[in-house]
Scaffold this active site. Structure first.
Site, PDB file in Angstrom:
ATOM      1  N   ASP A   5      -3.826  -4.061  -2.563  1.00 24.13           N
ATOM      2  CA  ASP A   5      -4.973  -4.036  -3.456  1.00 24.13           C
ATOM      3  C   ASP A   5      -4.825  -4.879  -4.689  1.00 24.13           C
ATOM      4  O   ASP A   5      -5.736  -4.943  -5.492  1.00 24.13           O
ATOM      5  CB  ASP A   5      -5.288  -2.594  -3.848  1.00 24.13           C
ATOM      6  CG  ASP A   5      -5.862  -1.843  -2.661  1.00 24.13           C
ATOM      7  OD1 ASP A   5      -5.895  -0.613  -2.714  1.00 24.13           O
ATOM      8  OD2 ASP A   5      -6.264  -2.513  -1.693  1.00 24.13           O
TER       9      ASP A   5
ATOM     10  N   HIS B 181      -7.464   4.655  -0.446  1.00 27.80           N
ATOM     11  CA  HIS B 181      -6.386   3.852   0.121  1.00 27.80           C
ATOM     12  C   HIS B 181      -5.072   4.593   0.055  1.00 27.80           C
ATOM     13  O   HIS B 181      -4.952   5.638  -0.583  1.00 27.80           O
ATOM     14  CB  HIS B 181      -6.251   2.512  -0.645  1.00 27.80           C
ATOM     15  CG  HIS B 181      -7.255   1.493  -0.217  1.00 27.80           C
ATOM     16  ND1 HIS B 181      -7.402   0.277  -0.846  1.00 27.80           N
ATOM     17  CD2 HIS B 181      -8.154   1.487   0.795  1.00 27.80           C
ATOM     18  CE1 HIS B 181      -8.362  -0.411  -0.243  1.00 27.80           C
ATOM     19  NE2 HIS B 181      -8.826   0.305   0.747  1.00 27.80           N
TER      20      HIS B 181
ATOM     21  N   SER C  20     -11.674   0.337   5.675  1.00 22.76           N
ATOM     22  CA  SER C  20     -10.337  -0.147   5.327  1.00 22.76           C
ATOM     23  C   SER C  20      -9.228   0.815   5.693  1.00 22.76           C
ATOM     24  O   SER C  20      -8.063   0.483   5.559  1.00 22.76           O
ATOM     25  CB  SER C  20     -10.263  -0.462   3.839  1.00 22.76           C
ATOM     26  OG  SER C  20     -10.534   0.700   3.093  1.00 22.76           O
TER      27      SER C  20
END
Lengths: 158, 167
Positions: A123, A96, A57
């Site tokens: 998210d 992230h 990701s």
């Protein structure tokens, strides 16, 4: 009866000292590794100072299998920093980037919204529970810090 | 003392140590570079400005973003992550940073750019404090190296205002 005698003989012929020395060396190696690991935990202030990137990701920046050195710092989290956090009930930490920050006047608590660079959505779609920050990402040193829970779930429903 | 195992072990340890040293030196070489980036943002139009069903203000805007980040690239740069954030203060929050647009610059050739875009991410507030709000648009960049320390910096552009009324 003969084999008992043979076994006893072979045990006596073992050089106890050598065996003990080898056992102690092995023990030293294992404990040194443990000391280094715990020392890293202390120095960086993080529960898991070294993590492996598990998902794609954050590509092309971090690829699966990359190693990250983490470090908690005292500064408040700001947008753009990369953080590593655990979601309620899931053991695998998520790496992230922070895209929204709301810092409260009175408490100094920070609400953040994160998104993986390579993900289309942020998210709040996939990470639905309150997340606790494990540590802040430090790919060899960049630090961000968080000591508070960070989830905007209530304010960001669509 | 000269068995294959000992030699292989010594060789491997030495190789790993040298590799770690080279990575550290590569990272340190990034400090020699003095970057001189420039950036400019114009807000062309506020497309709409409403209060959502949850009571939070939301803005959509079209902007021109132009920047020259070529001086940030060194041989040790893998990519530069750049994003534009609107930053403002409200009575409840001492700082709000909302990312409006981001992009990844993979190489020096792509580092000088001009784009015309609406905000990629929703510009929403925690509450409804945006009417007439004065805000800064800050272009942040994070340089991700091939190996070593990431570093980040920004350019703050002040003087942007949101409309006083919803539209």
């Amino acid at each position: 009866m003969g084999w008992i005698g043979e076994t006893l003989d072979s045990i006596k012929s073992l050089q106890i000292r050598q065996v003990l020395t080898q056992a102690i060396s092995l023990g030293m190696i294992v404990t040194s590794a443990l000391i280094i690991w715990k020392g890293l935990m202390c120095v960086t202030g993080s529960e898991s100072p070294v993590v492996v990137v598990l998902s794609g990701s954050m590509e092309p920046g971090f690829k699966r299998g990359d190693i990250l050195f983490l470090h908690m710092s005292k500064d408040p989290i700001r947008a753009g920093e990369i953080v590593v956090f655990n979601v309620d009930g899931r053991e695998i930490p998520i790496v992230h980037r922070v895209i929204k920050v709301h810092e409260h006047q009175d408490t100094g608590e920070v609400d953040v919204l994160t998104k993986g660079d390579n993900n289309f959505g942020d998210d709040r779609l996939s990470v639905c529970a309150r997340s606790a920050l494990v540590a802040s990402a430090s790919y060899h040193g960049e630090s961000c810090r968080v000591l508070t829970l960070c989830w905007l779930g209530d304010n960001y429903h669509d | 003392m000269h068995s294959f195992g000992y030699r292989a072990n010594a060789l491997l340890t030495f190789a790993v140590t040298i590799l770690a040293l080279m990575c550290a030196m590569a990272s340190l070489s990034d400090n020699l570079n003095t970057p001189s980036p420039t950036a400019q943002v114009q807000v062309l139009n506020i497309n709409w400005f409403q209060k959502s069903t949850h009571g939070n203000d939301e803005v959509s805007m079209t902007m021109n973003i132009s920047a020259n980040l070529q001086s940030l690239f060194t041989w040790n740069t893998k990519q530069v992550f750049v994003f534009l954030a609107a930053e403002y203060e409200t009575p409840k929050n001492s700082l709000n940073q909302v990312s409006l647009w981001d992009g990844i610059i993979p190489s020096k050739e792509h580092a000088k750019f001009w784009i015309h875009t609406t905000n990629k991410y929703r510009f929403t507030d925690q509450g409804s404090n945006l009417r007439g709000k004065e805000y800064n648009l800050t272009l942040h960049w994070h340089v991700m190296p091939k190996t070593g320390k990431m570093f980040a910096d920004k350019i703050v552009m002040t003087g942007f205002h949101l409309p006083a009324e919803y539209r």
